[in-house]
Design a protein around this motif. Sequence first.
Motif, PDB file in Angstrom:
ATOM      1  N   GLY A 173       2.540  -2.960  -2.432  1.00  0.00           N
ATOM      2  CA  GLY A 173       2.433  -2.263  -1.168  1.00  0.00           C
ATOM      3  C   GLY A 173       1.855  -3.179  -0.113  1.00  0.00           C
ATOM      4  O   GLY A 173       1.193  -4.180  -0.419  1.00  0.00           O
ATOM      5  N   ILE A 174       2.118  -2.845   1.149  1.00  0.00           N
ATOM      6  CA  ILE A 174       1.669  -3.711   2.238  1.00  0.00           C
ATOM      7  C   ILE A 174       1.487  -2.860   3.492  1.00  0.00           C
ATOM      8  O   ILE A 174       2.167  -1.845   3.672  1.00  0.00           O
ATOM      9  CB  ILE A 174       2.687  -4.855   2.468  1.00  0.00           C
ATOM     10  N   GLY A 175       0.560  -3.265   4.344  1.00  0.00           N
ATOM     11  CA  GLY A 175       0.292  -2.525   5.572  1.00  0.00           C
ATOM     12  C   GLY A 175      -0.803  -3.213   6.362  1.00  0.00           C
ATOM     13  O   GLY A 175      -0.631  -4.329   6.820  1.00  0.00           O
ATOM     14  N   LYS A 176      -1.957  -2.544   6.483  1.00  0.00           N
ATOM     15  CA  LYS A 176      -3.121  -3.176   7.126  1.00  0.00           C
ATOM     16  C   LYS A 176      -3.712  -4.252   6.222  1.00  0.00           C
ATOM     17  O   LYS A 176      -4.442  -5.118   6.690  1.00  0.00           O
ATOM     18  CB  LYS A 176      -4.188  -2.123   7.434  1.00  0.00           C
ATOM     19  N   SER A 177      -3.444  -4.157   4.933  1.00  0.00           N
ATOM     20  CA  SER A 177      -3.813  -5.198   3.975  1.00  0.00           C
ATOM     21  C   SER A 177      -2.536  -5.860   3.459  1.00  0.00           C
ATOM     22  O   SER A 177      -1.477  -5.226   3.401  1.00  0.00           O
ATOM     23  CB  SER A 177      -4.582  -4.614   2.794  1.00  0.00           C
ATOM     24  N   MET A 178      -2.657  -7.133   3.077  1.00  0.00           N
ATOM     25  CA  MET A 178      -1.485  -7.841   2.562  1.00  0.00           C
ATOM     26  C   MET A 178      -1.069  -7.282   1.208  1.00  0.00           C
ATOM     27  O   MET A 178       0.114  -7.233   0.885  1.00  0.00           O
ATOM     28  CB  MET A 178      -1.768  -9.336   2.451  1.00  0.00           C
ATOM     29  N   HIS A 179      -2.052  -6.861   0.422  1.00  0.00           N
ATOM     30  CA  HIS A 179      -1.764  -6.301  -0.899  1.00  0.00           C
ATOM     31  C   HIS A 179      -2.375  -4.906  -1.011  1.00  0.00           C
ATOM     32  O   HIS A 179      -3.588  -4.751  -0.925  1.00  0.00           O
ATOM     33  CB  HIS A 179      -2.314  -7.206  -2.012  1.00  0.00           C
ATOM     34  N   GLU A 180      -1.518  -3.916  -1.190  1.00  0.00           N
ATOM     35  CA  GLU A 180      -1.923  -2.520  -1.377  1.00  0.00           C
ATOM     36  C   GLU A 180      -1.188  -1.970  -2.594  1.00  0.00           C
ATOM     37  O   GLU A 180      -0.224  -2.570  -3.071  1.00  0.00           O
ATOM     38  CB  GLU A 180      -1.533  -1.682  -0.149  1.00  0.00           C
ATOM     39  N   PRO A 181      -1.601  -0.795  -3.104  1.00  0.00           N
ATOM     40  CA  PRO A 181      -0.782  -0.121  -4.101  1.00  0.00           C
ATOM     41  C   PRO A 181       0.548   0.287  -3.458  1.00  0.00           C
ATOM     42  O   PRO A 181       0.595   0.529  -2.242  1.00  0.00           O
ATOM     43  CB  PRO A 181      -1.611   1.116  -4.470  1.00  0.00           C
ATOM     44  N   PRO A 182       1.627   0.360  -4.252  1.00  0.00           N
ATOM     45  CA  PRO A 182       1.683   0.192  -5.704  1.00  0.00           C
ATOM     46  C   PRO A 182       2.032  -1.245  -6.083  1.00  0.00           C
ATOM     47  O   PRO A 182       2.433  -2.035  -5.227  1.00  0.00           O
ATOM     48  CB  PRO A 182       2.849   1.115  -6.078  1.00  0.00           C
ATOM     49  N   GLN A 183       1.911  -1.542  -7.369  1.00  0.00           N
ATOM     50  CA  GLN A 183       2.506  -2.761  -7.900  1.00  0.00           C
ATOM     51  C   GLN A 183       3.983  -2.480  -8.168  1.00  0.00           C
ATOM     52  O   GLN A 183       4.330  -1.451  -8.733  1.00  0.00           O
ATOM     53  CB  GLN A 183       1.813  -3.187  -9.190  1.00  0.00           C
ATOM     54  N   VAL A 184       4.831  -3.399  -7.737  1.00  0.00           N
ATOM     55  CA  VAL A 184       6.281  -3.231  -7.889  1.00  0.00           C
ATOM     56  C   VAL A 184       6.773  -4.283  -8.887  1.00  0.00           C
ATOM     57  O   VAL A 184       7.044  -5.434  -8.523  1.00  0.00           O
ATOM     58  CB  VAL A 184       6.999  -3.376  -6.535  1.00  0.00           C
ATOM     59  N   VAL A 185       6.847  -3.904 -10.160  1.00  0.00           N
ATOM     60  CA  VAL A 185       7.276  -4.863 -11.178  1.00  0.00           C
ATOM     61  C   VAL A 185       8.798  -4.987 -11.159  1.00  0.00           C
ATOM     62  O   VAL A 185       9.509  -4.088 -10.710  1.00  0.00           O
ATOM     63  CB  VAL A 185       6.758  -4.492 -12.584  1.00  0.00           C
TER      64      VAL A 185
END
Length: 261
Positions: A173-185
Amino acid sequence: MKKISIKTEEEIQRMRVAGVLTAKVLEAVEKLIKPGISTLDIDRFCHNYIVNELYAEPGSLGQYGYKYSINTSPNNVVCHGIPSAEKILKNGDIVNVDVTVKKDGYYGDSSKMYLVGDVTEHARRLVHVTQQCLYKAIRVVKPGATLGDIGLAIQQHAEANNYSVVRDYCGHGIGKSMHEPPQVVHYGVAGTGTKLEKGMIFTIEPMINQGKYHVKVLNDDWTVVTKDRRLSAQWEHTILVTENGFEVLTLREEEKSTFIQ
């Protein structure tokens, strides 16, 4: 577990802007990527372009203590390649350039493979099939689909072409942070995992290996390479789940006929 954020219309619009800027960097840097250039030169070009041409911030700079503005991953480097004056691209190399741009508090994230000079057919094929894996996964995205559906689309196409899917790293996931949930395997089982909802934004970034999927981290505690030293390729886009499907927020001009939006 942190909740997956559903973006508002205002947030989506800001992320569209960040995505467009990210795509522009990957378009602009293409002219530089020729035999004889160092990966540090590529980093410096991208940094200058982001700051002085796009009036934005390099999203990777300072993340987790990282000192550069992009990642450059040639040949058997799977991801997180560190730019270096000593790493000179040579004829026949393939290289991934991974760019994150931050604008008005929101991130865009994308990567592209580049062919350096005259590249062998087997390396070209890996690059092409990996891009197809990404495109097939993107076309799965719609409300009600699952993360497992995305992973399966990638895994099936890679393995049908006798390649393997890296297990240790994934989209996010991405938004205001570079790494957010979810993990996309990038492998999976149909119908499993989180269900997609309108307003979710995440990256899909398959790493596909010519040989086995096993990887190792070098002594710099950053660079990831294939254990068997065979080639690896990666492509990445930032994707919005829309009411009826998807929108590729980091779409480049050259891809607009692939995804009519």
